[in-house]
Design an enzyme around this catalytic site. Structure first.
Site, PDB file in Angstrom:
ATOM      1  N   HIS A 124       0.817  -1.215   0.000  1.00 16.92           N
ATOM      2  CA  HIS A 124       0.000   0.000   0.000  1.00 16.92           C
ATOM      3  C   HIS A 124       0.851   1.265   0.000  1.00 16.92           C
ATOM      4  O   HIS A 124       2.063   1.216   0.189  1.00 16.92           O
ATOM      5  CB  HIS A 124      -0.979   0.001   1.179  1.00 16.92           C
ATOM      6  CG  HIS A 124      -0.359  -0.010   2.541  1.00 16.92           C
ATOM      7  ND1 HIS A 124       0.389   1.026   3.055  1.00 16.92           N
ATOM      8  CD2 HIS A 124      -0.402  -0.957   3.522  1.00 16.92           C
ATOM      9  CE1 HIS A 124       0.762   0.736   4.288  1.00 16.92           C
ATOM     10  NE2 HIS A 124       0.313  -0.466   4.587  1.00 16.92           N
ATOM     11  N   CYS A 142       2.642  -4.821   6.680  1.00 19.36           N
ATOM     12  CA  CYS A 142       2.462  -4.621   5.243  1.00 19.36           C
ATOM     13  C   CYS A 142       3.754  -4.154   4.580  1.00 19.36           C
ATOM     14  O   CYS A 142       4.767  -3.953   5.232  1.00 19.36           O
ATOM     15  CB  CYS A 142       1.361  -3.585   5.000  1.00 19.36           C
ATOM     16  SG  CYS A 142      -0.274  -4.117   5.563  1.00 19.36           S
TER      17      CYS A 142
END
Length: 167
Positions: A124, A142
């Site tokens: 992301h 992440c």
């Protein structure tokens, strides 16, 4: 003379209107991305077509970057072979591509410790919630890139694309 000015102004307005604005959704017409490789130690994400590197990005990882993710909340980024399994155009981190963690082995390892494996592991951007000064490894597990970079990655990578995450 007035007609010439009006025509010139019209051409300028048409030119500005055709610039396309600031949409976060880009298009991509290049070679297919056939796999992604993350090198955690080098903080790199590479997009490949066959053996050719199409793009390379500097990345941030989970706030505990060493080691494979074992359970929810450990701050680690998983290691292993996964695939891109979803996309979120409304991510609070601008745009995001889901990684298929956890797999069957990840679930077994987490359960052996009496914990849940977690999930929601994504590639992301930073989005509105990124705070400067957090360092390069700031996510909950992440893989983070800039907002401009995730726009490019989001356009290039299709669901089902394999991703290998190395230590």
């Amino acid at each position: 003379m007035a007609i010439l000015r009006i025509l010139l102004l019209g051409l300028v307005l048409i030119g500005v209107a055709s610039c396309g604005g600031n949409s976060k959704f880009k298009s991509y017409n290049g070679p297919e991305v056939t796999r992604l490789v993350v090198l955690k130690g080098e903080r790199k994400l590479r997009l490949y077509h066959g053996r050719k590197v199409l793009e390379e990005y500097d990345i941030g990882l989970g706030f505990q970057p060493r080691g494979h993710k074992i359970y929810e909340g450990d701050g680690r980024t998983p290691e292993g072979h996964y695939y891109i399994n979803r996309r979120n155009p409304n991510s609070k981190y601008h745009l995001s591509l889901g990684i298929s963690y956890p797999d069957v082995n990840d679930v077994q390892v987490a359960r052996a410790t009496g914990r849940r494996p977690g999930g929601d592991i994504f590639i992301h951007g930073r989005g509105k919630f990124y705070e400067r000064g957090r360092g390069s490894d700031w996510t909950a597990g992440c893989i983070a890139v800039t907002d401009r970079e995730i726009e490019q990655i989001y356009a290039m990578v299709r669901d089902g694309t394999p991703i290998t995450i190395y230590p």
